[in-house]
Design a protein around this motif. Structure first.
Motif, PDB file in Angstrom:
ATOM      1  N   PRO A  47      60.222  33.264   1.040  1.00 15.07           N
ATOM      2  CA  PRO A  47      60.876  33.086  -0.263  1.00 15.07           C
ATOM      3  C   PRO A  47      59.977  33.328  -1.461  1.00 15.07           C
ATOM      4  N   GLU A  48      58.733  32.817  -1.425  1.00 17.88           N
ATOM      5  CA  GLU A  48      57.847  32.984  -2.575  1.00 17.88           C
ATOM      6  C   GLU A  48      57.492  34.460  -2.783  1.00 17.88           C
ATOM      7  N   HIS A  49      57.147  35.124  -1.692  1.00 16.73           N
ATOM      8  CA  HIS A  49      56.805  36.547  -1.773  1.00 16.73           C
ATOM      9  C   HIS A  49      57.976  37.356  -2.316  1.00 16.73           C
ATOM     10  N   ASP A  50      59.160  37.124  -1.765  1.00 15.27           N
ATOM     11  CA  ASP A  50      60.311  37.929  -2.150  1.00 15.27           C
ATOM     12  C   ASP A  50      60.725  37.659  -3.591  1.00 15.27           C
ATOM     13  N   ALA A  51      60.658  36.397  -4.005  1.00 15.20           N
ATOM     14  CA  ALA A  51      61.015  36.064  -5.381  1.00 15.20           C
ATOM     15  C   ALA A  51      60.083  36.758  -6.366  1.00 15.20           C
ATOM     16  N   ALA A  52      58.802  36.743  -6.077  1.00 15.78           N
ATOM     17  CA  ALA A  52      57.832  37.399  -6.961  1.00 15.78           C
ATOM     18  C   ALA A  52      57.987  38.914  -6.927  1.00 15.78           C
ATOM     19  N   GLU A  53      58.225  39.458  -5.749  1.00 15.59           N
ATOM     20  CA  GLU A  53      58.375  40.916  -5.615  1.00 15.59           C
ATOM     21  C   GLU A  53      59.586  41.414  -6.392  1.00 15.59           C
ATOM     22  N   LEU A  54      60.664  40.664  -6.345  1.00 19.34           N
ATOM     23  CA  LEU A  54      61.863  41.071  -7.076  1.00 19.34           C
ATOM     24  C   LEU A  54      61.644  41.032  -8.584  1.00 19.34           C
ATOM     25  N   LEU A  55      60.944  39.998  -9.067  1.00 26.17           N
ATOM     26  CA  LEU A  55      60.689  39.935 -10.514  1.00 26.17           C
ATOM     27  C   LEU A  55      59.752  41.058 -10.939  1.00 26.17           C
ATOM     28  N   ALA A  56      58.751  41.336 -10.142  1.00 28.99           N
ATOM     29  CA  ALA A  56      57.854  42.449 -10.457  1.00 28.99           C
ATOM     30  C   ALA A  56      58.618  43.762 -10.502  1.00 28.99           C
ATOM     31  N   HIS A  57      59.561  43.930  -9.589  1.00 31.78           N
ATOM     32  CA  HIS A  57      60.387  45.137  -9.577  1.00 31.78           C
ATOM     33  C   HIS A  57      61.205  45.251 -10.859  1.00 31.78           C
ATOM     34  N   VAL A  58      61.830  44.165 -11.266  1.00 33.35           N
ATOM     35  CA  VAL A  58      62.658  44.172 -12.476  1.00 33.35           C
ATOM     36  C   VAL A  58      61.816  44.500 -13.703  1.00 33.35           C
ATOM     37  N   LEU A  59      60.598  43.965 -13.756  1.00 36.00           N
ATOM     38  CA  LEU A  59      59.750  44.135 -14.937  1.00 36.00           C
ATOM     39  C   LEU A  59      58.876  45.382 -14.867  1.00 36.00           C
ATOM     40  N   GLY A  60      58.936  46.119 -13.758  1.00 33.85           N
ATOM     41  CA  GLY A  60      58.143  47.338 -13.643  1.00 33.85           C
ATOM     42  C   GLY A  60      56.661  47.086 -13.547  1.00 33.85           C
ATOM     43  N   THR A  61      56.295  46.001 -12.877  1.00 33.79           N
ATOM     44  CA  THR A  61      54.882  45.655 -12.742  1.00 33.79           C
ATOM     45  C   THR A  61      54.602  45.282 -11.286  1.00 33.79           C
ATOM     46  N   THR A  62      53.507  44.599 -11.046  1.00 34.13           N
ATOM     47  CA  THR A  62      53.149  44.160  -9.697  1.00 34.13           C
ATOM     48  C   THR A  62      53.127  42.636  -9.648  1.00 34.13           C
ATOM     49  N   GLU A  68      70.427  36.687  -6.098  1.00 34.55           N
ATOM     50  CA  GLU A  68      71.680  36.326  -5.434  1.00 34.55           C
ATOM     51  C   GLU A  68      71.919  37.229  -4.225  1.00 34.55           C
ATOM     52  N   ARG A  69      71.654  38.510  -4.370  1.00 36.07           N
ATOM     53  CA  ARG A  69      71.836  39.439  -3.246  1.00 36.07           C
ATOM     54  C   ARG A  69      70.828  39.154  -2.130  1.00 36.07           C
ATOM     55  N   ARG A  70      69.604  38.806  -2.510  1.00 38.54           N
ATOM     56  CA  ARG A  70      68.609  38.487  -1.485  1.00 38.54           C
ATOM     57  C   ARG A  70      68.978  37.192  -0.764  1.00 38.54           C
ATOM     58  N   ALA A  71      69.518  36.235  -1.503  1.00 41.40           N
ATOM     59  CA  ALA A  71      69.952  34.981  -0.883  1.00 41.40           C
ATOM     60  C   ALA A  71      71.090  35.221   0.113  1.00 41.40           C
ATOM     61  N   ALA A  72      71.853  36.292  -0.115  1.00 40.54           N
ATOM     62  CA  ALA A  72      72.905  36.678   0.827  1.00 40.54           C
ATOM     63  C   ALA A  72      72.329  37.472   1.997  1.00 40.54           C
ATOM     64  N   ARG A  73      71.008  37.571   2.041  1.00 43.53           N
ATOM     65  CA  ARG A  73      70.232  38.174   3.126  1.00 43.53           C
ATOM     66  C   ARG A  73      70.267  39.706   3.123  1.00 43.53           C
ATOM     67  N   GLU A  74      70.533  40.298   1.965  1.00 39.00           N
ATOM     68  CA  GLU A  74      70.330  41.737   1.833  1.00 39.00           C
ATOM     69  C   GLU A  74      68.830  41.991   1.865  1.00 39.00           C
ATOM     70  N   PRO A  75      68.356  42.978   2.614  1.00 38.96           N
ATOM     71  CA  PRO A  75      66.906  43.176   2.740  1.00 38.96           C
ATOM     72  C   PRO A  75      66.223  43.406   1.386  1.00 38.96           C
ATOM     73  N   LEU A  76      65.051  42.827   1.245  1.00 46.75           N
ATOM     74  CA  LEU A  76      64.266  43.003   0.024  1.00 46.75           C
ATOM     75  C   LEU A  76      64.071  44.471  -0.290  1.00 46.75           C
ATOM     76  N   GLN A  77      63.771  45.254   0.734  1.00 47.64           N
ATOM     77  CA  GLN A  77      63.469  46.671   0.518  1.00 47.64           C
ATOM     78  C   GLN A  77      64.692  47.446   0.042  1.00 47.64           C
ATOM     79  N   HIS A  78      65.881  47.000   0.414  1.00 49.44           N
ATOM     80  CA  HIS A  78      67.083  47.650  -0.102  1.00 49.44           C
ATOM     81  C   HIS A  78      67.243  47.373  -1.596  1.00 49.44           C
ATOM     82  N   LEU A  79      66.791  46.215  -2.029  1.00 47.84           N
ATOM     83  CA  LEU A  79      66.932  45.838  -3.437  1.00 47.84           C
ATOM     84  C   LEU A  79      65.906  46.546  -4.315  1.00 47.84           C
ATOM     85  N   THR A  80      64.723  46.770  -3.774  1.00 52.83           N
ATOM     86  CA  THR A  80      63.690  47.466  -4.554  1.00 52.83           C
ATOM     87  C   THR A  80      63.697  48.971  -4.303  1.00 52.83           C
ATOM     88  N   GLY A  81      64.270  49.379  -3.151  1.00 49.67           N
ATOM     89  CA  GLY A  81      64.312  50.797  -2.800  1.00 49.67           C
ATOM     90  C   GLY A  81      63.023  51.323  -2.218  1.00 49.67           C
TER      91      GLY A  81
END
Length: 287
Positions: free
Chosen positions: A22-37, A60-73
Motif C-alpha cells: 500500500p505505501e509503495h503504490d500510494a506514493a507511486e501513484l502520486l508521483a505519476h500524477v505529479l510527473g515526478t518520482t 479508488e481504482r487501485r483499491a478495486a485491485r486494478e494493477p498499479l502498472q495499468h494505472l501508470t502505464g
C-alpha cells in the motif's frame, strides 16, 4: 494538502482493500500524477486540488485491485522501461532473475549469441537481453493477439526479431542454431483459479496465466521445442510456479534431450525457474 498526508491516507485506504504494497503504490501513484518520482515527493509542499482529484480517482481504482502498472502505464524490468496495460501480462520482479540468468548465459556463449524468448508477452525478457547484451541476436514470439501490439511497442527499435505465433512451431528457420532459449510461459493450474491474486486473475490475460489441469502443459511443449531450437550444448531457462519446483524439472528430465537439469530459487527462497542443457547427442527428432 501535503504529499505526505495524501500518501498516508491513500496507503491506509489501499491497505484496507488488501493491496499487498500500500505505501509503495500510494506514493507511486502520486508521483505519476505529479510527473515526478517517489524520492522527490518530500520536496513538494502542496498538491493542488485538480491533482488531488486525479489522484483520488486512481487510488479508488487501485483499491478495486486494478494493477498499479495499468494505472501508470509503465512497468520497470531490470534496466528497461515497458509500456503495459489491459491485454498484456504485467512482468513480475521475480522474472528478473530468469532474465539475468539468460543474460549471463548469452554473454558466455561468445560473439553474436542467438537468444530466443518464447511467450514474450510485453517483450520484457527480450528487451532486457537486447539491452544488456548488445551484440546478441534476439528473437521473440507471442501468440496472444491482444498482447502482441504491446510487444511491438516495447521492442520497436531494439533490434529484436519479434514474430506472432505459437511457441510450439515458432522459428523453424533457427532449428539447431540457438544458444539460449528463455521463457516465462503460462503455468498456473486451472484448479488454482481461486488462489491467484485479484490483480492477475481479473486483469492479466488468461492465456498468459493458465496451462492445463496441472499447469505444466506449456512447459511440456517448451521442453520439446527448445530441444529442437538449441544447438547441442545450448541452454534453456523456464519460469514456473513455486509449487512446481519438482514437477517442472521432471518434465525436462523425462523428455530425453536434456542434461544438467536443475531448479533455481527466487529471492524469497521459493522455487522459481528450471534450467537445463541440450545434450550433445540425441533429440526428439532422433538426430
Amino acid at each position: 494538502m501535503s504529499p505526505r498526508a495524501l500518501v498516508a491516507a491513500a496507503a491506509e485506504r489501499l491497505r484496507l482493500a488488501g493491496v499487498a504494497s500500500p505505501e509503495h503504490d500510494a506514493a507511486e501513484l502520486l508521483a505519476h500524477v505529479l510527473g515526478t518520482t517517489r524520492g522527490r515527493l518530500p520536496l513538494l509542499e502542496d498538491v493542488a486540488p485538480p491533482a488531488r482529484a486525479t489522484y483520488d480517482a486512481l487510488v479508488e481504482r487501485r483499491a478495486a485491485r486494478e494493477p498499479l502498472q495499468h494505472l501508470t502505464g509503465v512497468a520497470w524490468f531490470r534496466h528497461v522501461e515497458l509500456a503495459v496495460g489491459p491485454g498484456v501480462f504485467v512482468p513480475r520482479p521475480e522474472t528478473e532473475l530468469l532474465a539475468g540468468w539468460a543474460i549471463d548465459r548469452a554473454r558466455e556463449a561468445g560473439e553474436r549469441p542467438v537468444v530466443v524468448d518464447l511467450c514474450t508477452g510485453s517483450g520484457a525478457i527480450a528487451k532486457a537481453v537486447a539491452d544488456e547484451v548488445p551484440d546478441a541476436v534476439v528473437h521473440a514470439v507471442e501468440l496472444d493477439e491482444a498482447a502482441y501490439p504491446w510487444a511491438v511497442r516495447n521492442l520497436t527499435g531494439t533490434g529484436v526479431d519479434l514474430r506472432q505465433g505459437d511457441l510450439a512451431t515458432a522459428f523453424d528457420d533457427l532449428l539447431g542454431t540457438v544458444d539460449v532459449v528463455v521463457s516465462n510461459p503460462p503455468y498456473v493450474p486451472l484448479e488454482a483459479w481461486e488462489s491467484v491474486a485479484v490483480e492477475a486473475r481479473d486483469h492479466d490475460p488468461h492465456l498468459a496465466l493458465f496451462s492445463g489441469d496441472d499447469g505444466l502443459d506449456a512447459i511440456r511443449t517448451l521442453a520439446v521445442r527448445a530441444s529442437d531450437l538449441l544447438r547441442p550444448g545450448g541452454v534453456v531457462g523456464v519460469e514456473h510456479a513455486d509449487v512446481q519446483g519438482e514437477s517442472a524439472p521432471a518434465v525436462f528430465a523425462a523428455q530425453g534431450s536434456w542434461e544438467e537439469v536443475r531448479d533455481h530459487r527466487d529471492l524469497s527462497d521459493r522455487p522459481r525457474f528450471v534450467t537445463a542443457r541440450r545434450t550433445l547427442r540425441g533429440s526428439r527428432s532422433g538426430e
